[in-house]
Design a protein around this motif. Structure first.
Motif, mmCIF file in Angstrom:
data_model
loop_
_atom_site.group_PDB
_atom_site.id
_atom_site.type_symbol
_atom_site.label_atom_id
_atom_site.label_comp_id
_atom_site.label_asym_id
_atom_site.label_seq_id
_atom_site.Cartn_x
_atom_site.Cartn_y
_atom_site.Cartn_z
ATOM 1 N N THR A 179 0.935 -1.232 0.206
ATOM 2 C CA THR A 179 0.106 0.302 -0.214
ATOM 3 C C THR A 179 1.213 1.397 -0.112
ATOM 4 O O THR A 179 2.403 1.248 -0.183
ATOM 5 C CB THR A 179 -0.892 0.578 1.210
ATOM 6 O OG1 THR A 179 0.184 0.325 2.431
ATOM 7 C CG2 THR A 179 -1.810 -1.377 0.977
ATOM 8 N N THR A 180 0.390 2.446 0.207
ATOM 9 C CA THR A 180 0.946 3.857 0.074
ATOM 10 C C THR A 180 1.846 3.560 0.980
ATOM 11 O O THR A 180 2.777 4.826 1.303
ATOM 12 C CB THR A 180 0.319 5.071 -0.101
ATOM 13 O OG1 THR A 180 -0.127 4.918 1.160
ATOM 14 C CG2 THR A 180 -0.349 4.956 -1.819
ATOM 15 N N GLU A 181 1.449 2.804 2.331
ATOM 16 C CA GLU A 181 1.850 3.449 3.453
ATOM 17 C C GLU A 181 2.906 1.786 3.986
ATOM 18 O O GLU A 181 3.766 2.243 5.115
ATOM 19 C CB GLU A 181 0.897 3.401 4.619
ATOM 20 C CG GLU A 181 0.266 5.153 4.373
ATOM 21 C CD GLU A 181 1.740 6.379 4.148
ATOM 22 O OE1 GLU A 181 2.081 5.864 5.455
ATOM 23 O OE2 GLU A 181 1.503 7.401 4.174
ATOM 24 N N ASN A 182 2.014 1.333 4.066
ATOM 25 C CA ASN A 182 3.124 -0.312 4.551
ATOM 26 C C ASN A 182 2.475 -1.575 3.668
ATOM 27 O O ASN A 182 1.410 -1.876 2.405
ATOM 28 C CB ASN A 182 1.980 -0.638 5.820
ATOM 29 C CG ASN A 182 2.269 0.502 6.668
ATOM 30 O OD1 ASN A 182 3.357 0.801 7.539
ATOM 31 N ND2 ASN A 182 1.288 1.246 7.166
ATOM 32 N N TRP A 183 3.402 -2.154 3.877
ATOM 33 C CA TRP A 183 3.605 -3.953 3.524
ATOM 34 C C TRP A 183 2.385 -4.613 4.372
ATOM 35 O O TRP A 183 2.509 -4.560 5.284
ATOM 36 C CB TRP A 183 4.277 -4.499 3.062
ATOM 37 C CG TRP A 183 5.671 -4.233 1.768
ATOM 38 C CD1 TRP A 183 6.457 -3.649 2.285
ATOM 39 C CD2 TRP A 183 5.942 -4.995 0.997
ATOM 40 N NE1 TRP A 183 7.263 -3.382 0.912
ATOM 41 C CE2 TRP A 183 6.855 -4.449 0.652
ATOM 42 C CE3 TRP A 183 4.771 -5.576 -0.043
ATOM 43 C CZ2 TRP A 183 6.581 -4.712 -0.664
ATOM 44 C CZ3 TRP A 183 5.343 -6.404 -0.815
ATOM 45 C CH2 TRP A 183 6.210 -5.008 -1.859
ATOM 46 N N LEU A 184 1.152 -5.529 3.630
ATOM 47 C CA LEU A 184 0.437 -6.175 4.072
ATOM 48 C C LEU A 184 0.622 -7.536 3.637
ATOM 49 O O LEU A 184 0.789 -7.817 2.681
ATOM 50 C CB LEU A 184 -1.440 -5.835 3.323
ATOM 51 C CG LEU A 184 -1.387 -4.266 3.993
ATOM 52 C CD1 LEU A 184 -2.558 -4.062 3.730
ATOM 53 C CD2 LEU A 184 -1.689 -4.568 5.410
ATOM 54 N N LEU A 185 0.129 -8.475 4.665
ATOM 55 C CA LEU A 185 0.513 -9.788 4.265
ATOM 56 C C LEU A 185 -0.967 -10.648 4.073
ATOM 57 O O LEU A 185 -1.503 -10.373 5.114
ATOM 58 C CB LEU A 185 1.358 -10.570 5.693
ATOM 59 C CG LEU A 185 1.648 -12.590 5.551
ATOM 60 C CD1 LEU A 185 2.189 -13.293 3.868
ATOM 61 C CD2 LEU A 185 2.110 -12.880 6.329
ATOM 62 N N ILE A 186 -1.445 -11.383 3.717
ATOM 63 C CA ILE A 186 -2.151 -12.068 3.200
ATOM 64 C C ILE A 186 -1.929 -13.296 3.961
ATOM 65 O O ILE A 186 -1.687 -14.656 2.607
ATOM 66 C CB ILE A 186 -3.126 -11.978 1.859
ATOM 67 C CG1 ILE A 186 -3.444 -10.237 1.415
ATOM 68 C CG2 ILE A 186 -4.583 -12.875 2.106
ATOM 69 C CD1 ILE A 186 -4.539 -10.399 -0.037
ATOM 70 N N ALA A 187 -2.287 -14.252 4.276
ATOM 71 C CA ALA A 187 -2.254 -15.212 4.717
ATOM 72 C C ALA A 187 -3.539 -16.163 5.704
ATOM 73 O O ALA A 187 -4.323 -15.030 6.136
ATOM 74 C CB ALA A 187 -1.315 -15.611 5.989
#
Length: 230
Positions: free
Chosen positions: A181-189
């Motif tokens: 995202t513009t601010e952070n990395w996201l993990l989908i798990a």
């Protein structure tokens, strides 16, 4: 060497690159990519085989390079090398330390195989290209490299996670995708304790360990996941 020969040589080199970077390619996809007929691709593949390139054919599926075979690094054009330097500046904006380090290490290896004249130009461009946001850039996570490894090898990971309410919990999860995202990395798990897919912000992971236990791959693409859940 006439223009036709030069174009074919360029195409043959590009086909080799495709075979080295993609597990399986079809004649149809190559024909579409290079805007030639499928018959032309068949002739190109035969020419590469005759030149000693170990191309394997999987009936009804496509072509692949013999496992373990690698050609020497291919030459970069000056514009391609410049594009990589610009991409490096974009990567430096990233908030994950491991991702930045691994990309910069890869760029250093690429620079090492450039001709001296191209290397000098690349170094000059690197010195003269900057994004203001890259100065003293904050890094708020250091997990992407390990997560990429776990994701591609279907390995479980254990995380100590702090949610938006500042509550901490330990989870065993099956990594499925990484989203920026513009601010952070996201993990989908897939969270084994919650029995459902969850998002985890990397900057909220306090501790992470890649386990040796494998999980069964989820039989869907990322787009199918979005279509199903959103």
């Amino acid at each position: 060497m006439n223009d036709k020969d030069i174009k074919r040589l360029s195409r043959l080199t590009a086909i080799i690159t495709q075979l080295q970077t993609t597990r399986l390619v079809t004649a149809t996809s190559l024909a579409e990519k290079f805007n030639v007929s499928v018959r032309t691709i068949y002739r190109d593949i035969r020419a590469l085989e005759q030149a000693g390139v170990p191309i394997l054919t999987e009936d009804g599926k496509g072509y692949c390079m013999m496992n373990g075979y690698r050609l020497p690094p291919l030459m970069f054009t000056e514009k391609q090398a410049n594009a990589l330097i610009l991409a490096e500046q974009l990567v430096l904006k990233n908030k994950d330390q491991s991702f930045v380090k691994d990309y910069c290490d890869a760029i250093d290896k690429i620079k090492a195989i450039l001709k001296e004249s191209a290397k000098n130009k690349v170094n000059l461009l690197e010195e003269r290209t900057r994004f203001d946001q890259n100065v003293k850039r904050e890094r708020n996570s250091n997990y992407i490299s390990e997560l990429q490894y776990a994701l591609t090898n279907y390995l479980l990971i254990s995380i100590d996670y702090v949610n938006k309410d500042n509550l901490s919990s330990q989870r065993i999860v099956e990594p499925f995708s990484l989203i920026n995202t513009t601010e952070n990395w996201l993990l989908i798990a897939w969270c084994r304790s919650r029995k459902e897919f969850r998002y985890f912000r990397l900057d909220r992971i306090e501790k992470m360990q890649v386990l040796i236990e494998k999980f069964e791959p989820h039989k869907m693409t990322l787009q199918q996941y979005f279509d199903k859940f959103y």
